[in-house]
Scaffold this active site. Structure first.
Site, PDB file in Angstrom:
ATOM      1  CG  ASP A  81      -0.284  -0.439   2.506  1.00 62.07           C
ATOM      2  OD1 ASP A  81       0.951  -0.417   2.562  1.00 62.07           O
ATOM      3  OD2 ASP A  81      -0.996  -0.776   3.460  1.00 62.07           O
ATOM      4  CG  ASN A 148      -8.884  -1.205  11.978  1.00 66.05           C
ATOM      5  OD1 ASN A 148      -7.921  -1.838  11.560  1.00 66.05           O
ATOM      6  ND2 ASN A 148      -9.383  -0.164  11.340  1.00 66.05           N
ATOM      7  CG  HIS A 150      -5.745  -2.026   8.866  1.00 64.13           C
ATOM      8  ND1 HIS A 150      -5.835  -0.934   9.703  1.00 64.13           N
ATOM      9  CD2 HIS A 150      -4.429  -2.143   8.578  1.00 64.13           C
ATOM     10  CE1 HIS A 150      -4.640  -0.411   9.896  1.00 64.13           C
ATOM     11  NE2 HIS A 150      -3.765  -1.138   9.230  1.00 64.13           N
ATOM     12  CD  GLU A 155      -8.685   1.113   7.640  1.00 64.47           C
ATOM     13  OE1 GLU A 155      -8.691   0.223   8.519  1.00 64.47           O
ATOM     14  OE2 GLU A 155      -8.048   2.178   7.787  1.00 64.47           O
TER      15      GLU A 155
HETATM   16  C1  GLP Z   1      -0.330   0.089   8.626  1.00 60.31           C
HETATM   17  C2  GLP Z   1      -0.123  -0.655   7.300  1.00 60.31           C
HETATM   18  C3  GLP Z   1      -0.269  -2.108   7.487  1.00 60.31           C
HETATM   19  C4  GLP Z   1       0.379  -2.487   8.807  1.00 60.31           C
HETATM   20  C5  GLP Z   1      -0.452  -1.965   9.933  1.00 60.31           C
HETATM   21  C6  GLP Z   1       0.177  -2.154  11.309  1.00 60.31           C
HETATM   22  O1  GLP Z   1      -1.177   1.144   8.537  1.00 60.31           O
HETATM   23  N1  GLP Z   1      -0.930  -0.229   6.192  1.00 60.31           N
HETATM   24  O2  GLP Z   1       0.312  -2.794   6.400  1.00 60.31           O
HETATM   25  O3  GLP Z   1       0.465  -3.868   8.934  1.00 60.31           O
HETATM   26  O4  GLP Z   1      -0.858  -0.660   9.703  1.00 60.31           O
HETATM   27  O5  GLP Z   1       1.205  -1.252  11.528  1.00 60.31           O
HETATM   28  P1  GLP Z   1       2.213  -1.361  12.756  1.00 60.31           P
HETATM   29  O6  GLP Z   1       3.132  -2.483  12.455  1.00 60.31           O
HETATM   30  O7  GLP Z   1       2.920  -0.044  12.785  1.00 60.31           O
HETATM   31  O8  GLP Z   1       1.396  -1.603  13.966  1.00 60.31           O
END
Ligand code: GLP
Length: 257
Positions: A81, A148, A150, A155
Site C-alpha cells: 500500500d 482494527n 486491517h 479496513e
Molecule cells: C499500517 C499498514 C499495514 C500495517 C499496519 C500495522 O497502517 N498499512 O500494512 O500492517 O498498519 O502497523 P504497525 O506495524 O505499525 O502496527
C-alpha cells in the site's frame, strides 16, 4: 540460537500459528522464513509490508545481506500500500520507509521493486494486479495487522473480491499512524492498497503480530468468524498462512484442544 516456537493450529483452519516468547524472537523467525523463501526460489516474488512491526524484520534481512549470506538480486517485490497525496520522496511515504529500511541497503535492482501508484486514477490501479500477475504472482506475502483487523489498508467492511484500489482510511488507523508524520502534519485520508483478493492470491502468507495491542485483532482474525468487519479474518480462507507472533499478541488466541 534459534528459539523453539510453539505451534498451535485450530483443527478447522489450516492457519499455522507460531508463538514465540518475545517480539525479538518473532521478528527474527519471520525474517528467517523470508530468507528461506528467497534462497529456495530462482526468481522470488515478495509482497512486502510496512509499519513499525516490520522494522526489525528488515534489519535482519539487511544484516544477512551485509554479511554476504543473502542476495536480493533475483527478487522482485510489490508493496501492499501507499498513502494517497504523498510523493515517493516524502519521508512519511511507504516508498521512503522501504528505501530507508531495505531497498537502499540491498542488491535488489530498483526496477524490481514496486509500490502501488497512490495517485493513479482508481481505474488504472488494476495495472498493479496485472504487474503482479506478469511477474508470476506473489510467492510470499508479508503482512502486519492493524488494531482494527486491517491488512494492507483494507479496513473493516473490505470486499473479499477486491483488487488494488483506493480506500478511505479509518479514523483509528489514521490515529495509530500519526506518529509516522511530523507534528502538525495530518495523516492522509486515503491510500491505495492491494485488495483482499490480491493478497489471497499469494502462494503463501506470513503475518507477523507483536505486542499486546494486537492481541484482540489477532484473536478475532484467527478465532472469530470470517467477516468483512475484520478483514484479517479472510486469511482463514487461504490454505497456506503462517502467523508468527509473540506471547503478548497471542494472549487471546484460543488454546487448541
Ligand atoms: C499500517 C499498514 C499495514 C500495517 C499496519 C500495522 O497502517 N498499512 O500494512 O500492517 O498498519 O502497523 P504497525 O506495524 O505499525 O502496527
Amino acid at each position: 540460537m534459534t528459539p523453539r516456537p510453539s505451534t498451535r493450529n485450530k483443527a478447522e483452519s489450516p492457519v499455522e500459528i507460531v508463538v514465540l516468547d518475545t517480539a525479538g524472537e518473532a521478528e527474527r523467525y519471520a525474517a528467517s522464513e523470508i530468507r528461506s523463501f528467497i534462497t529456495a526460489r530462482r526468481e522470488p516474488v515478495l509482497g512486502l509490508a510496512t509499519g513499525r512491526t516490520m522494522l526489525k524484520v528488515y534489519d535482519w534481512l539487511r544484516q544477512w545481506h551485509e554479511a554476504g549470506e543473502l542476495s536480493f538480486a533475483a527478487c522482485r517485490s510489490f508493496n501492499l500500500d501507499e498513502y494517497r497525496g504523498l510523493s515517493a520522496d516524502d519521508p512519511s511515504s511507504f516508498a521512503s520507509y522501504m528505501r530507508r529500511s531495505l531497498f537502499d541497503h540491498v542488491d535488489m535492482p530498483e526496477a524490481n521493486y514496486h509500490l502501488p501508484d497512490p495517485d493513479a486514477p482508481e481505474s488504472s490501479l488494476a495495472a498493479y494486479d496485472l504487474a503482479i500477475e506478469k511477474s508470476g504472482g506473489l510467492g510470499l506475502q508479508l503482512l502486519g495487522i492493524g488494531r482494527n483487523g486491517h491488512i494492507g489498508f483494507n479496513e473493516p467492511g473490505a470486499d473479499r473480491h477486491s483488487l488494488t484500489h483506493v480506500v478511505a482510511l479509518d479514523p483509528s488507523t489514521r490515529a495509530a499512524n500519526a506518529g509516522d508524520f511530523p507534528p502538525g502534519v495530518d495523516v492522509p485520508t486515503h491510500a491505495a492498497t492491494m485488495g483482499i483478493a490480491t493478497i489471497l492470491g499469494a502462494e503463501r502468507i506470513l503475518l507477523l503480530a507483536t505486542g499486546a495491542a494486537k492481541s484482540e485483532a489477532l484473536a478475532r482474525a484467527m478465532s472469530g468468524p470470517v467477516e468483512a468487519d475484520c478483514p484479517a479474518s479472510y486469511l482463514q480462507l487461504h490454505d497456506h498462512v503462517t502467523v508468527v507472533c509473540d506471547r503478548e499478541a497471542a494472549a487471546l488466541l484460543q488454546e487448541r484442544s
